[in-house]
Design a protein around this motif. Sequence first.
Motif, short mmCIF file in Angstrom:
data_model
loop_
_atom_site.label_atom_id
_atom_site.label_comp_id
_atom_site.label_asym_id
_atom_site.label_seq_id
_atom_site.Cartn_x
_atom_site.Cartn_y
_atom_site.Cartn_z
N LEU A 1 0.83 -1.20 0.00
CA LEU A 1 0.00 0.00 0.00
C LEU A 1 0.87 1.25 0.00
N GLY A 2 0.27 2.38 -0.34
CA GLY A 2 1.00 3.64 -0.36
C GLY A 2 0.07 4.81 -0.13
N GLN A 3 0.57 6.00 -0.38
CA GLN A 3 -0.20 7.21 -0.15
C GLN A 3 -1.21 7.45 -1.28
N SER A 4 -2.22 8.22 -0.99
CA SER A 4 -3.26 8.51 -1.97
C SER A 4 -2.69 9.23 -3.18
N LEU A 5 -3.39 9.13 -4.30
CA LEU A 5 -2.88 9.70 -5.55
C LEU A 5 -2.81 11.22 -5.53
N ASP A 6 -3.53 11.88 -4.62
CA ASP A 6 -3.42 13.33 -4.55
C ASP A 6 -2.17 13.77 -3.81
N HIS A 7 -1.33 12.80 -3.40
CA HIS A 7 0.01 13.05 -2.87
C HIS A 7 1.01 12.46 -3.86
N PRO A 8 1.19 13.09 -5.04
CA PRO A 8 1.98 12.48 -6.11
C PRO A 8 3.43 12.25 -5.72
N ILE A 9 3.99 11.16 -6.25
CA ILE A 9 5.39 10.78 -6.00
C ILE A 9 6.20 11.10 -7.24
N LEU A 10 7.29 11.84 -7.05
CA LEU A 10 8.23 12.12 -8.13
C LEU A 10 9.44 11.21 -7.96
N LEU A 11 9.79 10.49 -9.00
CA LEU A 11 10.87 9.51 -8.90
C LEU A 11 12.21 10.17 -8.61
N THR A 12 12.39 11.42 -8.99
CA THR A 12 13.66 12.11 -8.75
C THR A 12 13.75 12.68 -7.34
N ILE A 13 12.64 12.61 -6.58
CA ILE A 13 12.64 13.13 -5.21
C ILE A 13 12.17 12.00 -4.28
N PRO A 14 13.07 11.18 -3.77
CA PRO A 14 12.65 10.04 -2.94
C PRO A 14 11.82 10.47 -1.73
N GLU A 15 12.04 11.70 -1.23
CA GLU A 15 11.32 12.14 -0.04
C GLU A 15 9.82 12.27 -0.27
N THR A 16 9.38 12.36 -1.55
CA THR A 16 7.95 12.47 -1.80
C THR A 16 7.22 11.14 -1.61
N GLU A 17 7.95 10.05 -1.57
CA GLU A 17 7.34 8.74 -1.29
C GLU A 17 7.65 8.38 0.16
N TYR A 18 6.78 8.80 1.04
CA TYR A 18 7.06 8.62 2.46
C TYR A 18 6.14 7.59 3.12
N LEU A 19 4.88 7.46 2.63
CA LEU A 19 3.95 6.52 3.24
C LEU A 19 3.98 5.19 2.50
N LYS A 20 4.28 4.15 3.24
CA LYS A 20 4.25 2.82 2.64
C LYS A 20 3.57 1.86 3.63
N GLY A 21 2.98 0.81 3.09
CA GLY A 21 2.28 -0.12 3.95
C GLY A 21 2.21 -1.51 3.35
N CYS A 22 1.88 -2.47 4.19
CA CYS A 22 1.78 -3.86 3.77
C CYS A 22 0.51 -4.48 4.35
N LEU A 23 -0.21 -5.22 3.51
CA LEU A 23 -1.30 -6.07 3.98
C LEU A 23 -0.76 -7.49 4.05
N LEU A 24 -0.73 -8.07 5.25
CA LEU A 24 -0.13 -9.37 5.46
C LEU A 24 -1.13 -10.31 6.13
N GLU A 25 -1.05 -11.58 5.79
CA GLU A 25 -1.96 -12.58 6.35
C GLU A 25 -1.16 -13.64 7.10
N ARG A 26 -1.62 -13.95 8.29
CA ARG A 26 -0.95 -14.99 9.07
C ARG A 26 -1.32 -16.35 8.54
N ALA A 27 -0.31 -17.13 8.20
CA ALA A 27 -0.55 -18.45 7.61
C ALA A 27 -1.06 -19.42 8.68
#
Length: 845
Positions: A819-845
């Motif tokens: 998962l990541g941030q909403s599209l109204d928070h655009p990420i620029l590949l040349t500015i790593p700081e713009t991609e700050y929110l990341k997430g994972c959906l995980l399932e316990r086996a």
Amino acid sequence: MFLRRSAAVLRRRAVDKDGKRLSFAFCVRKDLLLSCRDCDFRSAGKGFWADIPDEQWNDWRWQLRHRLTSLQDIAGRLRLTDSEKKGILLASSRKLALAITPYFFTLLSPDNPDCPIRRQVIPRSEELLRGPSEMSDPCGEDGNMVAPGLVHRYPDRVLFLVTDRCASYCRYCTRSRIVSGVGEQHLAVDVDRALAYLWEHREVRDVLLSGGDPLLLSDGRLRELLGRLREIPHIEIVRIGTRVPIFLPQRVTRDLCELLRTFHPLWINIHANHAAELTAEVRDALGRLADAGIPLGNQSVLLRGVNDSAGAVRDLVHKLVRARVRPYYLYQCDLIEGTDHLRVPIERGSESCGRFGDTRPVSPSLSTWWMDREAAERFRSIPSTSSGKKEGRSSFRISLGSSTGIPLLVLPRWRRKGVRLTVLPEAHLPGPESKEVVSAGPLPAHPSLSPGVSGRVLLQQQGTHRCLHGHPWIYRSEVAQIEGNPHDGDCVEARSARGDRIGCGIWSGRSQIAIRLYSRKEEVLDTALLSRLLDQALAYRNTLGLLRPQDADAARLVWSESDGLPGLVVDRYQDWLVVQLLTAGMEKLTREIVSLLLEKTGLSRIVLRNDAPVRLQENLPLEKKVLAGSYGDPLWVRENGVVLPARLLEGQKTGLYLDQRANYREVRSLASGRRVLDLFSYQGAFSLFCSAAGSLSCTAVDQSAAALQSGRAAAEKMGTSIDWVEENVFDWLRKAQQTKKQYDLIVLDPPSFTKTKAQRPAALRGYHELHLRALRLLAPGGILASFCCSHHFGLSEWKELIGRASWEANVDLRLRKTLGQSLDHPILLTIPETEYLKGCLLERA
């Protein structure tokens, strides 16, 4: 009278015998002898602590436990100025904490705010001001840190920062970013890694222990550290930099001295700036160290109102010699942020040292200041005695007399201005072929600046590569030279080290980010350009359907660098606009920004949320106000059938966590029929979505009572049932683990545990413990939604961290989705700081 007459007779005999003045310690002028008021070693006494038994007063641990650290501690003992009161209140949240040992506090004048001792340790509101050349790391230590706490800048020596604590905190501290626990960075010391590095690098022969203050370590830890250093065969010298003998002479016990004696050759440099700091207690402590065979030197910092006169320096030097300490260095105060009120101008410093040099010396010697021609032109009041050509570059040599026979060193780290001032003993003066003096040379010839552009900045090579490849930030340490006189918020042109144009940006002489680029062309950020950039930002959101809300009343319309408008954030909540101006450049354009936003969005109600702490780095005030419209708190916002409270004036961010909107929907799709646990819930947005989706139960845990109250109001409005728990999440998890209760869906959305790279190790430990405890509550087949909002951790690192915690918790996890941030928070590949929110959906086996 006898003393004055004896000194005069001794001086005459010394001159008459050989026809010249001899280097006797007694050969001082009568007027100098009489003016040395502070040359007696007086006991500091107990002052306000007269009723404390001597046994406690002389216990260094008691002194540390009873340090004065707050306005309440000090206000009843000192008559404080308004500036001092404000400085003390800000100390706990700013770059450097306040702490003064009771012993050292007795040296402070209760009524005189200009007391030279008081100026060194009592904060003032002037610490909020940042000069154009100041920086948090003026010595460049962070860039040369080869292991946590170990700085290798020079070939044969290293700096080992072994702790981040001091007995008391000097207001001009070069390492205020890492000491005291409230700076912008966290000092994570890894002794094992540092020693492993030293074993591998045989060129290192000299280790300087510093921090913080190494002598605050316990005897056991100090013995272990010195012992491990002495096991390394190529380490010849160990030095300790400390102010403990000045702040806390009680720490210099006979046991400590015996411990240090066993690790020779060992050197200690103390730090005293004024003769009044050298009391009888300090003299006795220094005597114990000297009796242990430890050579002692003193490093002083030239400070305004403390020792910026020939008499003050002279008295300090004479008293140090009597205390068996060699006066070693006199430093120009580093360009640390918030120290301009303590820094002595070069002109004043040279004048004071010059008068000091004209007095009758104890042992004459010659020292020299070196500077390039540009620096000499900048400081024309400094007399030059000779000049000449060196390898095509011009230099000035300025001779000063030292009255102690000991070389003075004045070394400001003014790399950005091309200034290097070094006072060297005569034997070490650069020869004709030396390259010791290096001038950056004049700026390359360029066309004249465009109207509205206030200056041109030439970058160092280290910053050029990153900016030429798309990153818009230029750090202060990367600025080589400045042409013109730009003020905060002005537009400047940036050029590479070779003179190639990089673009135009907004100048900030106070922030660590000196320039934020807004264009790769040569253009001014005026109303026309501002209008064009706003049109582009709104057009992008329009393609996403965010300007025609069907399922949502809120969206981000402008997001700083991602939209080419550094420092501007604009959010929409129903028919309200919330505007944040985070930089001086955007602050100057407030009127234009508000006018354009009203015109382009068709809305008429605006809230200004200029309360983000980052504004302090730009020397901007914190404020919140309604610019237009009548506002009632909270504003109820609709999001996919769920009602959320948006507190535009009091809530986090600008009212809601808009970056999580897409993730609310993802988690909602999994909540039906599950027992849900929402950790760090804030106002319970995830809980509200899960409850609306038909979860069996929902528990929201957060320590903010106000946030939970807003969540309760939203739940009542929706008619849903949620268990709201007001408690620290870590504490609650420890208790929940004992009950062995399990949940089918756990949401982990913690705040950022790190604001700087230096805080990463501590943040990793916190995140690891959080996941470890949460996974032990996850039922088989359960879902974990884990989020990280710090750009200092990438998605791969986040997955790795969760994987380690799952292995330790003996839980197997399958990755269902990233998962990541909403599209109204655009990420620029040349500015790593713009991609700050990341997430994972995980399932316990």
